[in-house]
Structures are given as structure tokens and as C-alpha cells.
Design an enzyme around this catalytic site. Structure first.
Site, PDB file in Angstrom:
ATOM      1  N   LYS A  46       0.822  -1.328   0.156  1.00  0.00           N
ATOM      2  CA  LYS A  46      -0.013   0.013   0.013  1.00  0.00           C
ATOM      3  C   LYS A  46       0.980   1.116   0.091  1.00  0.00           C
ATOM      4  O   LYS A  46       1.709   1.476   0.759  1.00  0.00           O
ATOM      5  CB  LYS A  46      -0.816  -0.117   1.184  1.00  0.00           C
ATOM      6  CG  LYS A  46      -1.459   1.380   1.546  1.00  0.00           C
ATOM      7  CD  LYS A  46      -2.774   1.520   2.639  1.00  0.00           C
ATOM      8  CE  LYS A  46      -3.248   2.736   2.850  1.00  0.00           C
ATOM      9  NZ  LYS A  46      -4.223   2.826   4.027  1.00  0.00           N
ATOM     10  N   ASP A  61      -2.470  10.326   3.504  1.00  0.00           N
ATOM     11  CA  ASP A  61      -3.997   9.831   3.677  1.00  0.00           C
ATOM     12  C   ASP A  61      -4.611  10.932   4.677  1.00  0.00           C
ATOM     13  O   ASP A  61      -4.670  10.844   5.936  1.00  0.00           O
ATOM     14  CB  ASP A  61      -4.134   8.296   4.219  1.00  0.00           C
ATOM     15  CG  ASP A  61      -5.339   7.906   4.623  1.00  0.00           C
ATOM     16  OD1 ASP A  61      -6.263   8.868   3.939  1.00  0.00           O
ATOM     17  OD2 ASP A  61      -5.598   7.055   5.249  1.00  0.00           O
ATOM     18  N   LYS A  86     -10.191  13.161   8.022  1.00  0.00           N
ATOM     19  CA  LYS A  86      -9.745  12.561   9.333  1.00  0.00           C
ATOM     20  C   LYS A  86      -9.961  13.848  10.199  1.00  0.00           C
ATOM     21  O   LYS A  86      -9.346  15.011   9.761  1.00  0.00           O
ATOM     22  CB  LYS A  86      -8.161  11.962   9.347  1.00  0.00           C
ATOM     23  CG  LYS A  86      -8.208  10.708   8.832  1.00  0.00           C
ATOM     24  CD  LYS A  86      -6.655  10.139   8.555  1.00  0.00           C
ATOM     25  CE  LYS A  86      -6.669   8.826   8.063  1.00  0.00           C
ATOM     26  NZ  LYS A  86      -7.241   7.726   8.732  1.00  0.00           N
ATOM     27  N   ASP A 101       1.722   6.547   5.252  1.00  0.00           N
ATOM     28  CA  ASP A 101       0.582   5.560   4.929  1.00  0.00           C
ATOM     29  C   ASP A 101       1.201   4.686   3.420  1.00  0.00           C
ATOM     30  O   ASP A 101       0.402   4.135   2.902  1.00  0.00           O
ATOM     31  CB  ASP A 101      -0.700   6.252   4.443  1.00  0.00           C
ATOM     32  CG  ASP A 101      -1.975   5.478   4.677  1.00  0.00           C
ATOM     33  OD1 ASP A 101      -1.811   4.381   5.529  1.00  0.00           O
ATOM     34  OD2 ASP A 101      -2.925   5.685   4.273  1.00  0.00           O
ATOM     35  N   ASP A 147     -12.068   7.364   3.579  1.00  0.00           N
ATOM     36  CA  ASP A 147     -10.968   7.018   4.359  1.00  0.00           C
ATOM     37  C   ASP A 147     -10.519   5.497   4.222  1.00  0.00           C
ATOM     38  O   ASP A 147      -9.424   5.261   4.900  1.00  0.00           O
ATOM     39  CB  ASP A 147     -11.067   7.517   5.840  1.00  0.00           C
ATOM     40  CG  ASP A 147      -9.668   7.775   6.541  1.00  0.00           C
ATOM     41  OD1 ASP A 147      -8.722   7.763   5.923  1.00  0.00           O
ATOM     42  OD2 ASP A 147      -9.872   7.916   7.872  1.00  0.00           O
ATOM     43  N   GLU A 153      -9.623   3.894   1.694  1.00  0.00           N
ATOM     44  CA  GLU A 153      -8.871   3.968   0.493  1.00  0.00           C
ATOM     45  C   GLU A 153      -7.944   2.889   0.216  1.00  0.00           C
ATOM     46  O   GLU A 153      -7.545   2.484  -0.981  1.00  0.00           O
ATOM     47  CB  GLU A 153      -8.240   5.407   0.565  1.00  0.00           C
ATOM     48  CG  GLU A 153      -6.828   5.365   0.834  1.00  0.00           C
ATOM     49  CD  GLU A 153      -6.631   5.344   2.493  1.00  0.00           C
ATOM     50  OE1 GLU A 153      -7.537   5.386   3.093  1.00  0.00           O
ATOM     51  OE2 GLU A 153      -5.577   5.176   2.684  1.00  0.00           O
ATOM     52  N   ARG A 209      -7.562  -0.420   1.047  1.00  0.00           N
ATOM     53  CA  ARG A 209      -8.246  -1.559   0.574  1.00  0.00           C
ATOM     54  C   ARG A 209      -8.791  -1.267  -0.874  1.00  0.00           C
ATOM     55  O   ARG A 209      -8.613  -2.460  -1.578  1.00  0.00           O
ATOM     56  CB  ARG A 209      -9.511  -1.927   1.629  1.00  0.00           C
ATOM     57  CG  ARG A 209     -10.521  -1.150   1.569  1.00  0.00           C
ATOM     58  CD  ARG A 209     -11.432  -1.479   2.872  1.00  0.00           C
ATOM     59  NE  ARG A 209     -11.011  -0.987   3.962  1.00  0.00           N
ATOM     60  CZ  ARG A 209     -11.311  -1.177   5.346  1.00  0.00           C
ATOM     61  NH1 ARG A 209     -12.372  -1.882   5.342  1.00  0.00           N
ATOM     62  NH2 ARG A 209     -10.761  -0.731   6.063  1.00  0.00           N
TER      63      ARG A 209
HETATM   64  N1  BES Z   1      -4.038   4.842   6.829  1.00  0.00           N
HETATM   65  C1  BES Z   1      -5.314   4.422   7.466  1.00  0.00           C
HETATM   66  C2  BES Z   1      -5.061   3.463   8.559  1.00  0.00           C
HETATM   67  C3  BES Z   1      -4.358   3.844   9.731  1.00  0.00           C
HETATM   68  C4  BES Z   1      -4.695   4.159  11.154  1.00  0.00           C
HETATM   69  C5  BES Z   1      -2.833   3.631   9.680  1.00  0.00           C
HETATM   70  C6  BES Z   1      -3.720   4.524  11.863  1.00  0.00           C
HETATM   71  C7  BES Z   1      -1.955   3.968  10.528  1.00  0.00           C
HETATM   72  C8  BES Z   1      -2.365   4.367  11.707  1.00  0.00           C
HETATM   73  C9  BES Z   1      -6.498   3.961   6.889  1.00  0.00           C
HETATM   74  O1  BES Z   1      -6.596   4.299   5.434  1.00  0.00           O
HETATM   75  C10 BES Z   1      -7.877   4.202   7.464  1.00  0.00           C
HETATM   76  O2  BES Z   1      -8.087   5.479   7.691  1.00  0.00           O
HETATM   77  N2  BES Z   1      -8.561   3.277   7.696  1.00  0.00           N
HETATM   78  C11 BES Z   1      -9.757   3.583   8.665  1.00  0.00           C
HETATM   79  C12 BES Z   1     -10.827   2.565   7.973  1.00  0.00           C
HETATM   80  C13 BES Z   1     -12.216   2.792   8.409  1.00  0.00           C
HETATM   81  C14 BES Z   1     -12.788   4.238   7.677  1.00  0.00           C
HETATM   82  C15 BES Z   1     -13.017   1.698   7.906  1.00  0.00           C
HETATM   83  C16 BES Z   1      -9.523   3.367   9.954  1.00  0.00           C
HETATM   84  O3  BES Z   1      -8.824   2.515  10.210  1.00  0.00           O
HETATM   85  O4  BES Z   1     -10.144   4.186  10.727  1.00  0.00           O
HETATM   86 ZN    ZN Z   2      -4.712   4.743   4.496  1.00  0.00          ZN
HETATM   87 ZN    ZN Z   3      -7.603   5.971   5.208  1.00  0.00          ZN
END
Ligand code: BES
Ligand code: ZN
Ligand code: ZN
Length: 501
Positions: free
Chosen positions: A266, A271, A278, A289, A348, A350, A352
Site C-alpha cells: 500500500k 492519507d 480525518k 501511509d 478514508d 482507501e 483496501r
Molecule cells: N491509513 C489508515 C489506517 C491507519 C490508521 C494507519 C492509523 C496507521 C495508523 C486507513 O486508510 C484508514 O483510514 N482506515 C480507516 C478505515 C475505516 C474508515 C473503516 C480506519 O482504520 O479508521
Molecule cells: Zn490509509
Molecule cells: Zn484512510
């Protein structure tokens, strides 16, 4: 950092510090420490008897030698209790010694490589572990400071070995150096701010790696990604003015035609969350990210430098996730490359989406095994913290190999379940699946979402959201990027190369 092997008697070496390992609770000094102690008039024994040297992991005792022996200092490095010994302790001890000596302004350190009888490990492996510990522990990211009060730190690491061990130690040092430099490259990329690590910057690094190591490289621009049908990647990228890049690096180390291993990373260079933006607190951390992409580029660099007998492809769709007038919206439906439709609940989620298409691509090119690495979910951070990476699989044999490779690297992997029952959570009313499965088991539903884009190919997904970047110093890592799991991936390729030949 300069690394070299020295075969002189340790006490004759002109070096800033001679570092010697020492087990905990062992009142009897090793042969080497005992003979140094004699030269120093019993100074070490006194420190042991008084309890000032215990031998705990990370404990570093610096003793000035005056003019009694050639090294300016003797450094006793604790490696913990002998019964509980793990090979990672050598890395940790070497790292602690380097950090301590760097603070004192010492420029070069010479480690006495302990005999097999002491550690139970091959001398070559011990040499590799010392090199990794010293190289990882001495690394720091200072690029953007315009003045530097701390100096340059340790500049040279020497391994002191007996003549008969020279080849073994030299080979171990070389392996350690390659692995360390690859992990440090990943750390550097992760620490880079997002304005210096855009998708195009990742391409520049991939190109450099390919040129230095004779790897094939293909970079697909937006138009070519459209032709490939990578609509899920493009949907994420469409909010940013920095165009997406799809990077494919190929290393052929085996004479066969198979792609033995595809490494998918990834690489969201920033992000922000997109329209599902966020909270601003800690948002700056989201420059990390792209750590998955960094780790697979770094791993293939080391795999090729080690000339492993295996064919490996690294696949990285680099994008930036920003909100704008062209950004994707919650509620949008996107038809992924595989043909499956995705309802975008959160922009967010994104990672996946980008991985969906790259995993499809890995399947299309016939990869025999796929390992993807992604800072995918905050839920994984909640579950495992900064210590262990979440591992998910459709193939127990492959994940066991990954876990073992991780253990060897000191990068822990913890397997999480993938029961079909969780799939309920990401059913959509308007499309085949939706990109969010709710808060419960968030790391698992994200992994299952990815599994929708993998056929029966053995596959492991590594969620490094907690481990790729850490908030405080630990082991040989400093706060910031860790390079996890680049060294695990190299170990995995090495183990596979022995299996497939
Ligand atoms: N890049 C983030 C995940 C992340 C969170 C990485 C903290 C490192 C530290 C990912 O893209 C994300 O935002 N995931 C969301 C998914 C949710 C919207 C289903 C999350 O984990 O909150
Ligand atoms: Zn991310
Ligand atoms: Zn994200």
C-alpha cells in the site's frame, strides 16, 4: 556507515571502543573479558562483583583503558540471561552500544564476535546480527535540520574475528549490511514528509533501486492504469493533483519462468481521509501511509543484492488521498479491475480499494504466492499496538513461513482470524461489497475485503498500521519509521528460495 572485518587480536586493535557481549548473572567472565580484565588490573571483575555490570539486555558499561591496551575503551554489552537468550538480543545489545558511544562522540566501534559455544549460533549469523543491530541502531533521520549539534554518530563498525572465521564473518557482515541498508531505506521513505514523498518520488526511488540492481521496472501512468481497468486505484487518486503511479519491479533470481512471490505494498503517500476527512490531530502521521510500498521496494532491493534464487515482483500503486472538487464521494460505486463493484462508504478506507486492484493484477500475472503489506486499519493498532503486525491468510503454510521469517527478523507477526461470518459486515445494498465493515473487528473485515480480490493463490496480508511507524524508541528502532516488515520479507524470500529449488 563503513563496515569491515578485522582479524587482529582484539586488544591490539586501535579503535574507539572494543565491544564485548556478556550474559546476565554470570559471575564468570568469558575468556576474552577475562583476559581484558587481567590487562586492566581487574577493573571489569570489580564492576561485575559490585553489581554495576549485570548483563541485562541494553545495559552498556564503558570503561576507559588508559594506555594498557590499544582500544580506547572497552564496552561490556549485556545480552540478558543465557537460558532466555534470543538472537534478537544481539541486535539490541549492538544497537545500545552504538547509541551510547555515539552520545560520547566515539566514531568507530569494534565488536568481538562471540564464539559459537557462547551463543549457540553460527558465527556468520552472529556477525549478521551485530551488523543489523549496529546499522539499525545508528540510523537517524536528520535530513531537514539545517544545523546539527549531535555530530555524525558512529561512522565505522568493525567485526573482530579469528582468522579461521574470517570468511564466515565477512559473509554474515555483508548479509547484515544489505538487509540493514534496505530496512533503513524504508525508514527514510516513511519519515519523509508527504511533500517530498509524492507518488512521483516513489517512482524515482524505485528507478534508482532498479538501476543499481539491474531490476526490470515498469511505471504505469494514469492513462495506462485506465487501460488496465484499475478504477479502484484511480478513484482514490482522483482528488489529488499529484498523479498516481503504478510501479512494477521485477527481480529474476531463478531460472524458472514463475513469479514465485509477488510483494504488494500500500502506498498512499498522504492519507487525509479524502472527503471523509480525518480529524486534524495527528493527521501529520499519515505521511507514513506508504510504508507498505516502501517496505516492498526495499525488500526487493535486498533480495536482488543477496542474489536469492527466486523470482520476485514488487507491485506498488502510489496515490495521494485528498479531498477536492474532483475527489470521490461517500456513496460512489466503483467497478474494480476484477469486475466486482464497491460502494464507497468512507473515502478514508482507501487502502483496501487501491490494494483490491493491485491484488487482482498480481493474480492476472500469475504470481504463485502473494504477500501484501499495508498500513490498513486503525483497528489493528488497537488490537496489537506498536509491537506486533497483524497477519491474515488463506494459506496456513505460507503464513507460518511469514511468522518464522518475522521472528528471525525481530519483527513480530500475530495471526488474526478470517472467519467467513465477518463478511456479513461489508454487504452493500447497492453494490457487491462496501468498503467499510463497521468498527467491530475492523482489521479482520478489511483483510476479508482484500480476500475478495484474491483467488486461490496462497496469500498473506500484513497490517502494519501499528508497526511501520512508532511513537517512541524501542529496541534498535528510533521514533518514526521502522522499516517493518522489509527484513521479514527478505527472510521469507530466502526461505522460499530454499524450498522451490
Ligand atoms: N491509513 C489508515 C489506517 C491507519 C490508521 C494507519 C492509523 C496507521 C495508523 C486507513 O486508510 C484508514 O483510514 N482506515 C480507516 C478505515 C475505516 C474508515 C473503516 C480506519 O482504520 O479508521
Ligand atoms: Zn490509509
Ligand atoms: Zn484512510
Amino acid at each position: 556507515m563503513l563496515y569491515k572485518v578485522i582479524t587482529k587480536p582484539p586488544m591490539d586493535i586501535k579503535t574507539g571502543a572494543l565491544a564485548v557481549f556478556c550474559f546476565q548473572d554470570n559471575k564468570n567472565l568469558s575468556q576474552l573479558l577475562d583476559s581484558i580484565d587481567k590487562q586492566l588490573g581487574g577493573a571489569i571483575k570489580l564492576l561485575v562483583d559490585s553489581g554495576e555490570i549485570k548483563g541485562k539486555i541494553g545495559e552498556v558499561t564503558v570503561i576507559h583503558t588508559g594506555t594498557k591496551i590499544a582500544p580506547g575503551r572497552v564496552v561490556v554489552c549485556g545480552i540478558g540471561k543465557q537460558q532466555q537468550f534470543r538472537q534478537d538480543f544481539i541486535r539490541q545489545a549492538a544497537s545500545s552500544a552504538c547509541k551510547m558511544l555515539a552520545k560520547k562522540g566515539v566514531k568507530d566501534v569494534s565488536f568481538a564476535v562471540p564464539d559459537k559455544e557462547i551463543t549457540g549460533l553460527d558465527t556468520g549469523l552472529v556477525a549478521q546480527l551485530i551488523t543489523e543491530g549496529a546499522g539499525l541502531g545508528s540510523w537517524s533521520f536528520k535530513k531537514y535540520f539545517t544545523s546539527d549539534d549531535d555530530g555524525n554518530g558512529i561512522e565505522a563498525v568493525n567485526l573482530v574475528a579469528r582468522d579461521i572465521e574470517k570468511d564466515e564473518v565477512t559473509a554474515g557482515l555483508e548479509t547484515g549490511r544489505i538487509i540493514t541498508e534496505s530496512a533503513n531505506l524504508a525508514r527514510e521513505m516513511v519519515n519523509e514528509p508527504a511533500n517530498y514523498m509524492k507518488p512521483a518520488d516513489m517512482v524515482l526511488i524505485a528507478k534508482k533501486v532498479s538501476e543499481e540492481n539491474n531490476l526490470e521496472i515498469e511505471v504505469f501512468e494514469r492513462e495506462q492504469m485506465e487501460e488496465l481497468g484499475m478504477r479502484a486505484v484511480l478513484a482514490v487518486a482522483q482528488g489529488s493533483n499529484n498523479p498516481p503511479k503504478f510501479i512494477k519491479l521485477t527481480y529474476r533470481g531463478s531460472s524458472g519462468d514463475d513469479i514465485d512471490l509477488a510483494l504488494v505494498g500500500k502506498a498512499v503517500t498522504f492519507d487525509s481521509g479524502g472527503i471523509s476527512i480525518k480529524p486534524s490531530e495527528k493527521m501529520e502521521a499519515m505521511k507514513m501511509d506508504m510504508a507498505g510500498g516502501a517496505s516492498v521496494i526495499s525488500a526487493i532491493k535486498a533480495i536482488s543484492e543477496l542474489k536469492l534464487k527466486i523470482n520476485v515482483v514488487a507491485l506498488v500503486a502510489a496515490v495521494e488521498n485528498l479531498p477536492s472538487g474532483t475527489a470521490q464521494r461517500p456513496g460512489d460505486v466503483v467497478k474494480a479491475m476484477s469486475g466486482k463493484t464497491i460502494e464507497v462508504i468512507s473515502t478514508d478506507a482507501e487502502g483496501r480499494m487501491t490494494l483490491a486492484d493491485v491484488l487482482t493484477y498480481a493474480g492476472k500475472i500469475g504470481a504463485k504466492r502473494i504477500v501484501d503489506v499495508a498500513t490498513l486499519t486503525g483497528a489493528c493498532v488497537i488490537a496489537l499496538g506498536e509491537v506486533a503486525t497483524g497477519a491474515f491468510t488463506n494459506n496456513q503454510e505460507l503464513v507460518e513461513m511469514v511468522k518464522q521469517a518475522g521472528e528471525k527478523a525481530g519483527e513480530y507477526m500475530w495471526q488474526m482470524p478470517m472467519y467467513d461470518e465477518y463478511k456479513e459486515q461489508y454487504k452493500s445494498d447497492v453494490a457487491d461489497i462496501k468498503n467499510v465493515g463497521g468498527r467491530d473487528g475492523g482489521a479482520i473485515t478489511a483483510a476479508l475485503f482484500l480476500s475478495e480480490f484474491v483467488d486461490s493463490t496462497p496469500w498473506v496480508h500484513l497490517d502494519v498500521a501499528g508497526t511501520a511507524m512508532i511513537g517512541k524508541d524501542r529496541k534498535y528502532w528510533s521514533k518514526g519509521g521502522t522499516g517493518v516488515p522489509a527484513r521479514t520479507l527478505v527472510n521469507l524470500a530466502e526461505a522460499l528460495s530454499r524450498e522451490i529449488k
